[in-house]
Design a protein around this motif. Structure first.
Motif, PDB file in Angstrom:
ATOM      1  N   LEU A 104      82.722  24.119   6.412  1.00 58.43           N
ATOM      2  CA  LEU A 104      84.047  24.727   6.537  1.00 58.43           C
ATOM      3  C   LEU A 104      84.828  24.035   7.650  1.00 58.43           C
ATOM      4  O   LEU A 104      84.324  23.868   8.758  1.00 58.43           O
ATOM      5  N   LYS A 105      86.055  23.614   7.325  1.00 56.86           N
ATOM      6  CA  LYS A 105      86.968  23.027   8.310  1.00 56.86           C
ATOM      7  C   LYS A 105      88.290  23.752   8.213  1.00 56.86           C
ATOM      8  O   LYS A 105      88.872  23.864   7.124  1.00 56.86           O
ATOM      9  N   VAL A 106      88.794  24.251   9.353  1.00 52.15           N
ATOM     10  CA  VAL A 106      89.975  25.105   9.337  1.00 52.15           C
ATOM     11  C   VAL A 106      90.930  24.701  10.452  1.00 52.15           C
ATOM     12  O   VAL A 106      90.520  24.478  11.592  1.00 52.15           O
ATOM     13  N   ASP A 107      92.204  24.602  10.097  1.00 52.44           N
ATOM     14  CA  ASP A 107      93.278  24.411  11.066  1.00 52.44           C
ATOM     15  C   ASP A 107      94.459  25.248  10.591  1.00 52.44           C
ATOM     16  O   ASP A 107      95.155  24.878   9.646  1.00 52.44           O
ATOM     17  N   VAL A 167      86.698  23.355  13.575  1.00 53.30           N
ATOM     18  CA  VAL A 167      87.945  24.083  13.813  1.00 53.30           C
ATOM     19  C   VAL A 167      88.814  23.281  14.766  1.00 53.30           C
ATOM     20  O   VAL A 167      88.320  22.609  15.672  1.00 53.30           O
ATOM     21  N   ASP A 168      90.098  23.369  14.548  1.00 53.14           N
ATOM     22  CA  ASP A 168      91.040  22.790  15.492  1.00 53.14           C
ATOM     23  C   ASP A 168      91.209  23.744  16.659  1.00 53.14           C
ATOM     24  O   ASP A 168      91.038  24.952  16.524  1.00 53.14           O
ATOM     25  N   ILE A 195      84.803  21.112  17.539  1.00 54.07           N
ATOM     26  CA  ILE A 195      86.126  21.603  17.914  1.00 54.07           C
ATOM     27  C   ILE A 195      87.030  20.399  18.162  1.00 54.07           C
ATOM     28  O   ILE A 195      86.770  19.583  19.060  1.00 54.07           O
ATOM     29  N   LEU A 196      88.094  20.286  17.375  1.00 59.35           N
ATOM     30  CA  LEU A 196      89.023  19.179  17.469  1.00 59.35           C
ATOM     31  C   LEU A 196      90.132  19.480  18.478  1.00 59.35           C
ATOM     32  O   LEU A 196      90.499  20.642  18.677  1.00 59.35           O
ATOM     33  N   HIS A 197      90.658  18.438  19.107  1.00 59.09           N
ATOM     34  CA  HIS A 197      91.753  18.557  20.079  1.00 59.09           C
ATOM     35  C   HIS A 197      91.423  19.586  21.164  1.00 59.09           C
ATOM     36  O   HIS A 197      92.257  20.404  21.554  1.00 59.09           O
ATOM     37  N   GLN A 215      79.971  19.516  19.086  1.00 54.10           N
ATOM     38  CA  GLN A 215      80.799  18.338  19.347  1.00 54.10           C
ATOM     39  C   GLN A 215      82.167  18.795  19.817  1.00 54.10           C
ATOM     40  O   GLN A 215      82.840  19.576  19.144  1.00 54.10           O
ATOM     41  N   LEU A 216      82.589  18.293  20.965  1.00 52.34           N
ATOM     42  CA  LEU A 216      83.906  18.582  21.523  1.00 52.34           C
ATOM     43  C   LEU A 216      84.717  17.304  21.510  1.00 52.34           C
ATOM     44  O   LEU A 216      84.415  16.355  22.229  1.00 52.34           O
ATOM     45  N   ASP A 217      85.756  17.263  20.658  1.00 51.95           N
ATOM     46  CA  ASP A 217      86.684  16.139  20.636  1.00 51.95           C
ATOM     47  C   ASP A 217      87.791  16.453  21.637  1.00 51.95           C
ATOM     48  O   ASP A 217      88.742  17.167  21.323  1.00 51.95           O
ATOM     49  N   ILE A 218      87.659  15.921  22.826  1.00 48.95           N
ATOM     50  CA  ILE A 218      88.470  16.347  23.973  1.00 48.95           C
ATOM     51  C   ILE A 218      89.815  15.645  23.954  1.00 48.95           C
ATOM     52  O   ILE A 218      89.895  14.411  23.992  1.00 48.95           O
TER      53      ILE A 218
END
Length: 527
Positions: free
Chosen positions: A279-282, A309-310, A334-336, A362-365
């Motif tokens: 599941l990917k949600v924004d 998730v964004d 977690i994106l952004h 994973q944290l996409d900082i």
């Protein structure tokens, strides 16, 4: 007349020479059997494999692509291949994608649609609108869409992309150029297994009110993958307790919904998809959990394994843990991500009261503070007690120097934050770091900023991991070099490479404790 007599008269009376043709072998005969020839041509056609990994950048179909060239071999092959529907079911079209004869694409599409007969279609149509006066490319995109929509009952694997330059005006001669008629009712697409619709993020702001492209979902047993980017999602008005599953085989769901009120359709969709694995949600307007609590039905996503998730949809985490059972959830991305004390504290408070089974984080900082509180960082990682793999990926120009210093301290003294608390990250076995490089940015020949290398801070983390996890651990380090189109950027040497020759780091290396820098393993010191 004898041969001798013939020679004397200057006449060759021998029998005419019969042309020598290759023997009629079994292989030659097999190539004239339609079933065998079609299988060979299908095997030679690699477009389906390319289609699976190409994303939006595809090579549009031309007359040089299979099966067109094989039809020119002979009349028999032409008749066999033109009457084989399975050879005409994969359609890849990039409006403008380097093909000068785009004017022929509609007729080529019609040929594919006609000769594929009633077989399921693999369809990819994309358009890259770059210039403000590029009306022809957009018109072609809509033309092709109209033709494809007439066969949506045969859609099986469909991907529709529209990419535009940021400065695009979206208006030609006083009329809108956005495809507001891009509406799909899945109930008509009875063969559909995969659907991917990508529209530009700012496209919805140019639609007349209520004319946002929409996808209407209906019960289907075939749908397995659904990705909707910047379209409106509609669900039929049904009692949530009436039908238990609209999409029993849907295993991957990727939603970026920016239309107002989109979050209201998310929860019924999740409840109607009990077998979702990824599941990917924004969702931009995801409400506070307290306000939306009444519309979130309790449900079980027993097979949900991976969640992306964004950051702007971070409230979804609390809603999932509070109202939905996710016993199989193991991966969280977690994106952004905004790496700061407030966010870390908020997430720690929301997750510490729930059983957290996540093993990979994973944290996409995207943003990072300049200072961090040690207790806050420790409390955040306390909430991930089952974590085995941690990935920290920093965006360009985002420095993790301050965070790495505090993170090393937390690992070195895992119980220093609070008394009677378990050790921080007791099961951690893998750490991946992607950090920004040391750069100097110049504008008008003046240095605007200079970033110092953080190789020394990464070394502190390595030493802390060695003390904390001496028996089995792996660290991977990579430097992400930034670039800029408006400013002149000088990228200095890759400073993380210095860790390869660092004596202290090399002393840490054993058979079970390894460190790799830019995919190259650090060599231990020979005894």
């Amino acid at each position: 007349m004898s041969t001798v007599e013939g020679k004397e008269l200057g006449v060759d009376d021998r029998e005419p020479v019969v042309p020598c043709y290759p023997p009629e072998t079994a292989a030659r005969k097999a190539l004239m059997i339609s079933e065998i020839l079609v299988l060979i041509i299908n095997h030679a056609d690699t477009r389906a494999n390319y289609f699976a990994h190409a994303g939006s950048q595809i090579h549009t179909m031309t007359a040089k692509d299979p099966p067109w060239p094989y039809m020119l071999v002979c009349k028999a092959w032409y008749e066999i291949l033109s009457s084989a529907p399975s050879l005409w079911t994969t359609i890849l079209i990039n409006c403008g994608g380097g093909y000068s004869r785009t004017i022929h694409l509609p007729s080529m599409l019609d040929y594919f649609l006609r000769h594929s007969k009633d077989m399921p279609l693999t369809l990819h149509i994309s358009a890259h609108i770059i210039f403000e006066d590029d009306e022809s490319r957009h018109t072609l995109f809509l033309n092709l869409l109209g033709r494809a929509f007439q066969h949506q009952h045969r859609w099986e694997d469909v991907r529709l992309y529209l990419e535009c330059a940021e400065q695009h005006s979206w208006s030609f001669e006083g009329r809108t150029c956005v495809p507001y008629d891009l509406n799909l009712d899945i109930e008509r697409a009875t063969m559909l297994k995969r659907l991917n619709i990508d529209l530009p993020e700012d496209l919805v702001f140019h639609f007349p009110k209520g004319n946002i492209p929409r996808v209407t979902l209906a019960r289907t047993d075939n749908l397995q993958y659904l990705r909707l980017q910047n379209v409106q999602l509609l669900l039929p008005n049904t009692n949530p307790s009436g039908i238990l599953a609209y999409f029993p085989h849907l295993h991957s769901l990727d939603l970026c919904l920016i239309a107002q009120g989109s979050h209201r359709d998310l929860w019924p969709l999740l409840r109607a998809s009990p077998n979702i694995h990824s599941l990917k949600v924004d969702i931009w307007d995801l409400e506070d959990s307290s306000a939306s609590h009444s519309i979130i039905p309790s449900a079980s996503l027993n097979k949900l394994h991976s969640l992306i998730v964004d950051f702007r949809s971070l409230k979804l985490l609390h809603a999932l843990s509070d109202r939905m059972e996710v016993p199989s959830l193991r991966k969280l991305d977690i994106l952004h991500f905004h790496l700061c004390n407030n966010v870390l504290s908020m997430m720690a408070n929301e997750l510490k009261f729930h059983q957290n089974p996540i093993t990979e984080l994973q944290l996409d900082i995207f943003l990072a503070s300049r200072s961090f509180d040690e207790n806050t960082v420790a409390a955040f990682f306390h909430a991930f007690g089952n974590l085995e793999c941690l990935r920290l990926l920093s965006s360009q120009h985002v420095l993790l120097k301050s965070f790495l210093v505090v993170f090393a301290k937390v690992l070195s003294d895992p119980q220093a934050s609070e008394e009677n608390m378990p050790n921080v990250l007791p099961r951690l076995r893998t750490l991946d770091l992607t950090v920004s490089g040391r750069v100097k940015i110049f504008q008008d020949d003046l240095a605007l900023s200079a970033y110092t290398s953080i190789a020394g801070d990464i070394k502190k983390v390595i030493m802390a991991c060695k003390r904390r996890f001496p028996t089995e651990f792996h660290i991977s380090i990579r430097q992400e070099n930034p670039f800029s189109s408006r400013q002149r950027v000088i990228i200095e040497e890759n400073h993380v490479l210095s860790l390869l020759d660092d004596v202290d780091v090399r002393r840490c290396i054993t058979k079970n404790f390894t460190v790799s820098v830019e995919s190259e393993g650090v060599a231990p010191i020979a005894e």
